[in-house]
Design a protein around this motif. Structure first.
Motif, PDB file in Angstrom:
ATOM      1  N   THR A 120       0.828  -1.201   0.000  1.00  0.00           N
ATOM      2  CA  THR A 120       0.000   0.000   0.000  1.00  0.00           C
ATOM      3  C   THR A 120       0.862   1.250   0.000  1.00  0.00           C
ATOM      4  OG1 THR A 120      -1.765  -1.153   1.198  1.00  0.00           O
ATOM      5  CG2 THR A 120      -1.806   1.247   1.241  1.00  0.00           C
ATOM      6  N   ILE A 121       1.915   1.238   0.824  1.00  0.00           N
ATOM      7  CA  ILE A 121       2.828   2.377   0.889  1.00  0.00           C
ATOM      8  C   ILE A 121       3.492   2.594  -0.464  1.00  0.00           C
ATOM      9  CG2 ILE A 121       4.981   3.224   1.894  1.00  0.00           C
ATOM     10  CD1 ILE A 121       4.158   1.734   4.470  1.00  0.00           C
ATOM     11  N   GLN A 122       4.010   1.507  -1.058  1.00  0.00           N
ATOM     12  CA  GLN A 122       4.684   1.613  -2.341  1.00  0.00           C
ATOM     13  C   GLN A 122       3.737   2.142  -3.418  1.00  0.00           C
ATOM     14  OE1 GLN A 122       7.881   1.184  -3.321  1.00  0.00           O
ATOM     15  NE2 GLN A 122       8.424   0.977  -1.171  1.00  0.00           N
ATOM     16  N   TYR A 123       2.531   1.591  -3.444  1.00  0.00           N
ATOM     17  CA  TYR A 123       1.568   1.979  -4.469  1.00  0.00           C
ATOM     18  C   TYR A 123       1.180   3.449  -4.321  1.00  0.00           C
ATOM     19  CZ  TYR A 123      -2.421   1.512  -7.638  1.00  0.00           C
ATOM     20  OH  TYR A 123      -3.296   1.661  -8.680  1.00  0.00           O
ATOM     21  N   ALA A 124       0.990   3.879  -3.076  1.00  0.00           N
ATOM     22  CA  ALA A 124       0.527   5.249  -2.836  1.00  0.00           C
ATOM     23  C   ALA A 124       1.599   6.285  -3.164  1.00  0.00           C
ATOM     24  CB  ALA A 124       0.086   5.397  -1.383  1.00  0.00           C
ATOM     25  N   THR A 125       2.865   5.927  -2.975  1.00  0.00           N
ATOM     26  CA  THR A 125       3.935   6.917  -3.145  1.00  0.00           C
ATOM     27  C   THR A 125       4.628   6.842  -4.504  1.00  0.00           C
ATOM     28  OG1 THR A 125       5.520   5.388  -2.096  1.00  0.00           O
ATOM     29  CG2 THR A 125       4.411   6.975  -0.674  1.00  0.00           C
ATOM     30  N   LEU A 126       4.292   5.848  -5.314  1.00  0.00           N
ATOM     31  CA  LEU A 126       4.933   5.722  -6.621  1.00  0.00           C
ATOM     32  C   LEU A 126       4.485   6.826  -7.574  1.00  0.00           C
ATOM     33  CD1 LEU A 126       5.029   1.928  -7.570  1.00  0.00           C
ATOM     34  CD2 LEU A 126       6.956   3.453  -7.176  1.00  0.00           C
ATOM     35  N   SER A 127       5.423   7.343  -8.329  1.00  0.00           N
ATOM     36  CA  SER A 127       5.108   8.324  -9.371  1.00  0.00           C
ATOM     37  C   SER A 127       6.211   8.263 -10.418  1.00  0.00           C
ATOM     38  CB  SER A 127       5.015   9.736  -8.786  1.00  0.00           C
ATOM     39  OG  SER A 127       6.291  10.174  -8.353  1.00  0.00           O
ATOM     40  N   PRO A 128       5.908   8.647 -11.659  1.00  0.00           N
ATOM     41  CA  PRO A 128       6.950   8.664 -12.689  1.00  0.00           C
ATOM     42  C   PRO A 128       8.124   9.556 -12.297  1.00  0.00           C
ATOM     43  CG  PRO A 128       4.781   8.946 -13.669  1.00  0.00           C
ATOM     44  CD  PRO A 128       4.592   9.038 -12.187  1.00  0.00           C
ATOM     45  N   LEU A 270       4.634  -1.971 -11.004  1.00  0.00           N
ATOM     46  CA  LEU A 270       3.564  -1.474 -10.134  1.00  0.00           C
ATOM     47  C   LEU A 270       3.111  -0.103 -10.595  1.00  0.00           C
ATOM     48  CD1 LEU A 270       2.074  -2.462  -7.574  1.00  0.00           C
ATOM     49  CD2 LEU A 270       3.690  -1.128  -6.216  1.00  0.00           C
ATOM     50  N   LEU A 271       4.065   0.730 -11.022  1.00  0.00           N
ATOM     51  CA  LEU A 271       3.722   2.055 -11.560  1.00  0.00           C
ATOM     52  C   LEU A 271       2.877   1.908 -12.813  1.00  0.00           C
ATOM     53  CD1 LEU A 271       4.293   5.173 -11.390  1.00  0.00           C
ATOM     54  CD2 LEU A 271       6.152   4.751 -13.002  1.00  0.00           C
ATOM     55  N   LYS A 272       3.230   0.954 -13.650  1.00  0.00           N
ATOM     56  CA  LYS A 272       2.479   0.716 -14.890  1.00  0.00           C
ATOM     57  C   LYS A 272       1.039   0.316 -14.581  1.00  0.00           C
ATOM     58  CE  LYS A 272       2.923  -2.029 -19.144  1.00  0.00           C
ATOM     59  NZ  LYS A 272       3.749  -3.067 -19.813  1.00  0.00           N
ATOM     60  N   MET A 273       0.844  -0.501 -13.545  1.00  0.00           N
ATOM     61  CA  MET A 273      -0.502  -0.887 -13.115  1.00  0.00           C
ATOM     62  C   MET A 273      -1.275   0.317 -12.577  1.00  0.00           C
ATOM     63  SD  MET A 273       0.375  -4.441 -11.117  1.00  0.00           S
ATOM     64  CE  MET A 273      -1.257  -4.433 -10.360  1.00  0.00           C
ATOM     65  N   LYS A 274      -0.578   1.186 -11.867  1.00  0.00           N
ATOM     66  CA  LYS A 274      -1.217   2.351 -11.240  1.00  0.00           C
ATOM     67  C   LYS A 274      -1.724   3.331 -12.270  1.00  0.00           C
ATOM     68  CE  LYS A 274      -0.340   5.941  -7.766  1.00  0.00           C
ATOM     69  NZ  LYS A 274       0.649   6.465  -6.784  1.00  0.00           N
ATOM     70  N   TYR A 275      -0.980   3.475 -13.377  1.00  0.00           N
ATOM     71  CA  TYR A 275      -1.353   4.468 -14.378  1.00  0.00           C
ATOM     72  C   TYR A 275      -1.961   3.815 -15.616  1.00  0.00           C
ATOM     73  CZ  TYR A 275       1.052   8.059 -11.700  1.00  0.00           C
ATOM     74  OH  TYR A 275       1.433   8.954 -10.714  1.00  0.00           O
TER      75      TYR A 275
END
Length: 275
Positions: A120-128, A270-275
């Protein structure tokens, strides 16, 4: 509240809606604050993990004391004493056998909570922007370029571009690059990196593409490809960037194959999944 107190309250979810909105706006503008928040969240997860490890040790110790592989013991207040109680058990205590699978279930549940929290932490704080900054900060600009041209003589514009690039004066690099009538692939590569440092991603992408299309630039093709992928990442073209970086990582002969660790690639996916 000081900065540390606000971070602690944010992580614990104790900020009221107005404070929360203000704090989140500050995080968007302050990458250092974002990092401090993530560090605090990870530290709490590690502390939970350490607590779980201590519980596992206690379980093992109880099992060893009992001498049984399938049960552990828990002490509960005694409500009834009988003559059949095992030797060595105090009258005020009662021993209750607990199947091992119950303890294993508790351990698995604890690990699952920690894992979910970390994800959850990783997903919430990930950005390009964040993943781009991590890579560009760890990769110094490539300086091993030679124009292989008579134009790169001392005092020429091409030579000035090279010198300013080596000293990190990227605005001057781009100014001088604009004065070149026929820039070589070396100057174009330097300009591409300068554009990248200036946040001019579209121009950076164009420059690195030109280098890769230049057949005489085969010796720096890997470098251009790597920085092109980072330019796509900075530009927000997530899928293109991730696909390129995964190809680079799988190529054992690529100059930057070792620069991309498994954890970084996992975060890219994970970033790819997020965006």
């Amino acid at each position: 509240m000081n900065r540390a107190e606000r971070i602690d309250r944010y992580v614990k979810g104790d900020l009221n809606p107005e404070e929360l909105q203000k704090f989140q706006m500050e995080m968007q503008q302050d990458s250092t604050l974002q990092q401090e928040v993530e560090d605090t969240q990870i530290m709490q997860a590690l502390l939970q993990h350490q607590g779980l490890k201590n519980e596992i040790k206690a379980v093992r110790a109880a099992m060893k004391a009992e001498g049984s592989p399938s049960t552990v013991v828990e002490e509960t207040p005694n409500t009834l004493s009988t003559p059949e109680e095992p030797f060595g058990v105090k009258e005020e205590d009662d021993v209750k056998a607990v199947p091992m699978f119950q303890w294993m279930g508790r351990v698995a549940a604890g690990l699952a909570i920690i894992l979910v929290g970390y994800l959850t932490i990783q997903y919430a704080t990930l950005s390009p922007e964040r993943l781009y900054e991590e890579r560009i900060a760890n990769e110094p600009p490539y300086l091993g370029l030679s124009n292989r041209s008579m134009e790169d003589q001392e005092g020429t514009i091409a030579d000035q571009v090279r010198v300013e690039y080596q000293f990190g004066n990227y605005e001057e690099v781009l100014r001088l690059y604009g004065e070149l009538k026929k820039p070589t692939f070396a100057e174009t590569f330097r300009a591409g990196y300068a554009y990248l440092e200036q946040g001019r991603t579209e121009e950076s992408i164009t420059a690195f593409q030109q280098v890769m299309e230049d057949q005489s630039a085969f010796m720096i093709k890997d470098k251009a490809e790597y920085y092109l992928a980072l330019a796509y990442l900075q530009d927000g073209q997530i899928e293109t960037a991730v696909n390129m970086l995964e190809v680079i990582h799988k190529d054992d002969d690529h100059d930057y194959e070792d620069s991309l660790g498994s954890l970084y690639l996992w975060r890219l996916r994970l970033l790819k999944m997020k965006y």
